[in-house]
Design an enzyme around this catalytic site. Structure first.
Site, short mmCIF file in Angstrom:
data_model
loop_
_atom_site.label_atom_id
_atom_site.label_comp_id
_atom_site.label_asym_id
_atom_site.label_seq_id
_atom_site.Cartn_x
_atom_site.Cartn_y
_atom_site.Cartn_z
N HIS A 76 0.74 -1.21 0.01
CA HIS A 76 -0.05 0.03 -0.20
C HIS A 76 0.92 1.29 0.11
O HIS A 76 0.55 2.23 0.73
CB HIS A 76 -0.95 -0.16 1.28
N ASN A 149 -10.27 -2.88 2.27
CA ASN A 149 -9.85 -2.77 0.96
C ASN A 149 -11.24 -2.81 0.10
O ASN A 149 -12.27 -2.74 0.61
CB ASN A 149 -9.37 -4.19 0.50
N TYR A 363 0.94 -4.11 11.91
CA TYR A 363 0.75 -2.42 11.47
C TYR A 363 1.96 -1.69 12.21
O TYR A 363 2.65 -1.19 12.03
CB TYR A 363 -0.60 -2.18 11.32
FE1 HDE Z 1 -2.74 -4.91 5.36
N1 HDE Z 1 -0.75 -4.12 5.98
N2 HDE Z 1 -1.99 -6.78 5.94
N3 HDE Z 1 -4.44 -5.75 4.73
N4 HDE Z 1 -3.23 -3.11 4.74
C1 HDE Z 1 -0.51 -3.02 5.82
O1 HDE Z 1 0.73 -1.68 7.45
C2 HDE Z 1 -0.97 -7.04 6.72
C3 HDE Z 1 -4.74 -6.85 4.81
C4 HDE Z 1 -4.56 -2.55 4.50
O2 HDE Z 1 -3.35 3.49 3.96
C5 HDE Z 1 0.97 -2.64 6.49
O3 HDE Z 1 1.05 0.65 7.93
C6 HDE Z 1 -1.04 -8.20 7.20
C7 HDE Z 1 -6.13 -7.01 4.58
C8 HDE Z 1 -4.55 -1.33 4.09
O4 HDE Z 1 -1.66 3.15 5.61
C9 HDE Z 1 1.40 -3.80 7.00
C10 HDE Z 1 -2.11 -8.93 6.63
C11 HDE Z 1 -6.68 -5.96 4.48
C12 HDE Z 1 -3.33 -0.92 4.31
C13 HDE Z 1 0.17 -4.78 6.61
C14 HDE Z 1 -2.55 -8.10 5.97
C15 HDE Z 1 -5.38 -4.97 4.40
C16 HDE Z 1 -2.61 -1.86 4.72
C17 HDE Z 1 1.86 -1.76 5.45
C18 HDE Z 1 -2.63 -10.30 6.83
C19 HDE Z 1 -8.23 -5.36 3.94
C20 HDE Z 1 -2.85 0.58 4.04
C21 HDE Z 1 1.96 -0.39 6.01
C22 HDE Z 1 -2.66 -10.97 5.61
C23 HDE Z 1 -8.97 -5.51 5.15
C24 HDE Z 1 -3.22 1.37 5.07
C25 HDE Z 1 1.06 -0.15 6.92
C26 HDE Z 1 -2.52 2.93 5.03
C27 HDE Z 1 -1.26 -1.85 5.05
C28 HDE Z 1 -0.06 -6.24 7.14
C29 HDE Z 1 -3.89 -8.14 5.21
C30 HDE Z 1 -5.76 -3.69 4.21
C31 HDE Z 1 2.47 -4.54 6.65
C32 HDE Z 1 -0.01 -8.90 7.89
C33 HDE Z 1 -6.89 -8.48 4.65
C34 HDE Z 1 -5.67 -0.48 3.73
O5 HDE Z 1 1.29 -3.88 8.31
#
Ligand code: HDE
Length: 710
Positions: A76, A149, A363
């Site tokens: 992202h 998402n 996060y």
């Molecule tokens: Fe994320 N995700 N994600 N994700 N995600 C990040 O956190 C993560 C997942 C989502 O605009 C990271 O600060 C894991 C699902 C958004 O700043 C990180 C898993 C959904 C954003 C991270 C998921 C999301 C992130 C990278 C488990 C929808 C951007 C930067 C498989 C519900 C937020 C940060 C923004 C960002 C980890 C899966 C949505 C790496 C371990 C499911 C919208 O921490």
């Protein structure tokens, strides 16, 4: 007083005011506030001599510059944010104690960041990808982050696999190619070896992954959360955002070309809409399942690769979010904002969804590196609007100056403060869920059906949506070099639909699919997943009006007036930006010319009649403009001589013969001849525009526009 509590919409803005700074009119200073006399010349020994190390002005300026960048988000990375307000429609007190969900009319400030997932910070907006839709609610009980998402399910069921799926879809490590796309071998290698990806891959290959605008996509919390009410009763809950403008997408060819013509297409669209006062709006909805009904479904409600069909579990609409303010500074706000699914407030709780559980750790962990230490919650955009009191101290970039000598608990010197409080007084308490289990590294059997909902998704799509899915597989999986992998993609998706897999095989040069190997259950279609069943409005759409010397002033004016009244944005486009002489009216200065704009930027085009048509016909860029609009299924309108331009393009043969009595409409092409009532034509044009696209027309790739072949 009660009214004041209800409207907290400006509270975050007021808080940010303390940090805003306008340099206009100020004298240039160093960071030490020393006034600067010259910022263009380094201090040197003689005008042609060496620069002196003692030059603190030089050193400070360069040192700060050298450290301007922070690590981009690991996923992202590319995003765009805006401020807004959430207003509650009805009280949710029956279901949750969350303070911001209690009183109808209650307003809570929010900050939203939309993003792509795979591309790096400078990548293009319109790539095929999942979009992040993260919302920070600055509530009176602390920040609640809904980090969602635009697709309701996820690739994997357990967060421990997240590094694997992300490594596979990111550019390949040996050469860092390709950027921001799934169209390469490693991603599909992961997919064919991980059947649980099937459902999400279907969504990724659908039009959902090519949104027309951030204003026109749904948001989903994806994971299963809980609501807890005052009696301690828990319900499982999924969160939804539903855009008032409906859910709409770009054509594949259009999205790919836009990546070059305007890599900031989605950013610009959102920024301009907010600047114009066309505030994006999204209704907030919840699906709720009683704890007793946990096992009543054909799928496990904790499995993040499954959605809860809206026909089975209706979405209750409970409020609306309006994005009404652009940021003052991209870095300070959009880049430094830190979302985390673990940021919840009393009345909202987690479930044992194994993806959510892992997210709760990741996060904050990644933000510690990205934002340089444990104090990133003090950054203005991340601060709650209510006071923070605790004994956490020190660390990089600490802003708060704590007075006193007590930084521990329990204590007597400060009468045991800050003091924990009871749940009744607003303290957060985890739902007292009973867990009685063996510690084990294994997946529940109830998570093992990977294809039934993927098939439900496919079976719920309209014919044009299915066609686009096939085209997407053709491009994305068809780009895989390893033929064994390609065949395995075909065979895997035969478990979703043999029809789909057979079409894929033909296009990708593979053998017909092997018979489906997985056991599935037949689920009734879910109309809610199809974009064809969403609202569609003309409001805020963008139209180009092609003009040249001799354009009929009356037709031009009639359309401009009608578009304005319908809330449609328009631009006049000509060969150059020199004022155009109109027939029967005042000169008009074109908003854009064929070089400074592109047909890709408009949802529709109108060609008024007049003496200018021969000039347009002779101009390759004008013909190409119509061709692109035609092949990208957009609304096209022409009156009087304007129809001749359409007939000089790929539209020829499809253009309805104009009638002098009433406008004629066919597949999104509207024509009219010498209409006394020009309003009638405009109304038909605008109602075609409201349909978004006329997909029955697509299939032929649009020719690349050349700009100056006259
Ligand atoms: Fe994320 N995700 N994600 N994700 N995600 C990040 O956190 C993560 C997942 C989502 O605009 C990271 O600060 C894991 C699902 C958004 O700043 C990180 C898993 C959904 C954003 C991270 C998921 C999301 C992130 C990278 C488990 C929808 C951007 C930067 C498989 C519900 C937020 C940060 C923004 C960002 C980890 C899966 C949505 C790496 C371990 C499911 C919208 O921490």
């Amino acid at each position: 007083m009660a009214g004041d509590c209800l409207d907290n919409s400006m509270k975050k803005d007021e808080q940010l005011n303390a940090y805003r700074q306008d340099n206009t009119g100020g004298v240039l200073t160093t960071n030490n506030a020393v006034k600067v006399t010259d910022t263009d010349n380094s201090l040197r020994a003689g005008v042609r001599g060496p620069t002196l190390l003692e030059d603190f002005l030089f050193r400070e300026k360069i040192t700060h510059f050298d450290h301007e960048r922070i690590p981009e988000r690991v996923v992202h990375a590319r995003g765009f944010g805006a401020h807004g307000v959430f207003e509650l429609y009805e009280s949710m007190s029956e279901y949750t104690t969350a303070g911001f969900l209690q009183t109808p009319g209650q307003k809570t400030p929010v900050f939203v960041r939309f993003s792509t997932v795979v591309g790096s910070r400078g990548s293009a907006d319109t790539v095929r990808d999942v979009r992040g839709f993260a919302t920070k609610f600055y509530t009176e009980e602390g920040n609640f982050d809904l980090v969602g998402n635009n697709i309701p399910v996820f690739f994997i069921q357990d967060a421990i696999k997240f590094p694997d799926v992300v490594h596979s879809i990111k550019p390949e490590p040996h050469n860092e190619i390709p950027q921001a796309t799934a169209a390469h071998d490693t991603f599909w290698d992961f997919v064919v070896n991980t059947p649980e990806t099937a459902h999400m891959v279907m969504w990724l290959m659908s039009d959902r992954a090519l949104p027309r605008s951030y204003r026109m996509m749904e948001g989903f919390g994806v994971n299963t959360f809980r609501f807890i009410n005052a009696q301690g009763t828990a319900r499982f809950v999924k969160f939804h955002w539903k855009p008032i403008l409906g859910v709409h997408s770009l054509a594949i060819d259009e999205a790919q070309k836009l990546s070059g013509k305007d890599p900031d297409y989605h950013r610009r669209d959102l920024w301009e809409a907010i600047e114009q006062g066309n505030y994006p709006e999204y209704e907030f909805g919840v699906q709720m399942i009683d704890e007793q009904q946990e096992f009543d479904f054909d799928f496990d409600i904790l499995d993040p690769t499954k959605l809860w069909p809206e026909e089975l579990v209706p979405v209750k609409i409970i409020g609306k979010m309006t994005l009404n303010k652009n940021v003052d500074n991209f870095f300070a706000e959009t880049e430094q904002v830190a979302f985390c699914p673990a940021n919840i407030v009393p009345g909202i709780d987690f479930s044992n969804d194994p993806l959510l559980q892992g997210r709760l750790f990741s996060y904050e962990d990644t933000q510690l590196t990205r934002l340089g230490g444990p104090n990133f919650r003090e950054i203005p955009i991340n601060r709650p609007v209510v006071p923070v009191h605790n004994n956490q101290r020190d660390g990089m970039h600490r802003m708060t100056i704590h007075t006193g000598r007590v930084s521990y608990f329990p204590n007597s010197l400060a009468q045991n403060s800050p003091t924990p409080t009871s749940q009744e007084n607003g303290g957060y308490a985890r739902y007292t869920e009973k867990v009685d289990a063996h510690i084990i590294r294994a997946r529940s059997e109830s998570f093992s059906d990977h294809y039934s909902q993927a098939a439900m998704f496919w079976n719920s799509l309209s014919p044009w949506e299915k066609k686009h899915v096939v085209e997407a597989f053709h491009y994305e999986a068809g780009s895989v070099k390893d033929m064994t992998l390609r065949q395995r993609v075909v065979d895997m998706f035969a478990n979703v639909s043999v029809d789909l897999a057979t079409q894929m095989a033909e296009k990708m040069g593979c053998q017909p699919p092997a018979p489906p190997s997985a056991k599935t259950i037949v689920m009734p279609p879910s109309p809610a997943v199809s974009q064809a069943n969403k609202p569609s409005l003309a409001k805020t759409r963008k139209v180009a009006i092609l003009i040249e010397n001799g354009v009929c002033a009356q037709s031009l004016q009639a359309m401009i007036t009608a578009l304005g009244a319908a809330g449609v944005v328009y631009e006049t486009v000509a060969a150059t930006q020199t004022p155009v002489q109109t027939k029967g009216g005042a000169p008009v200065t074109p908003d854009k010319d064929f070089t400074t704009t592109s047909p890709l930027f408009y949802d529709g085009v109108y060609v008024p009649g007049g003496d200018h048509i021969p000039a347009l016909i002779s101009h390759y860029a004008a013909r190409s403009f119509i061709n692109e609009q035609f092949h990208h299924a957009k609304t096209i309108g022409a009156t009087d001589e304007g129809v001749d331009l359409l007939n000089a393009t790929d539209c020829a043969g499809v253009v309805p013969a104009p009638s002098s009595g009433a406008p004629v409409v066919q597949s999104g092409i509207v024509t009219g001849q010498s209409l006394p009532d020009k309003q009638l034509f405009c109304t038909d044009f605008i109602s075609e525009l409201a349909k978004h696209r006329h997909w029955e027309r697509t299939g032929i790739p649009a020719p690349a526009p050349a700009l100056s072949q006259a």
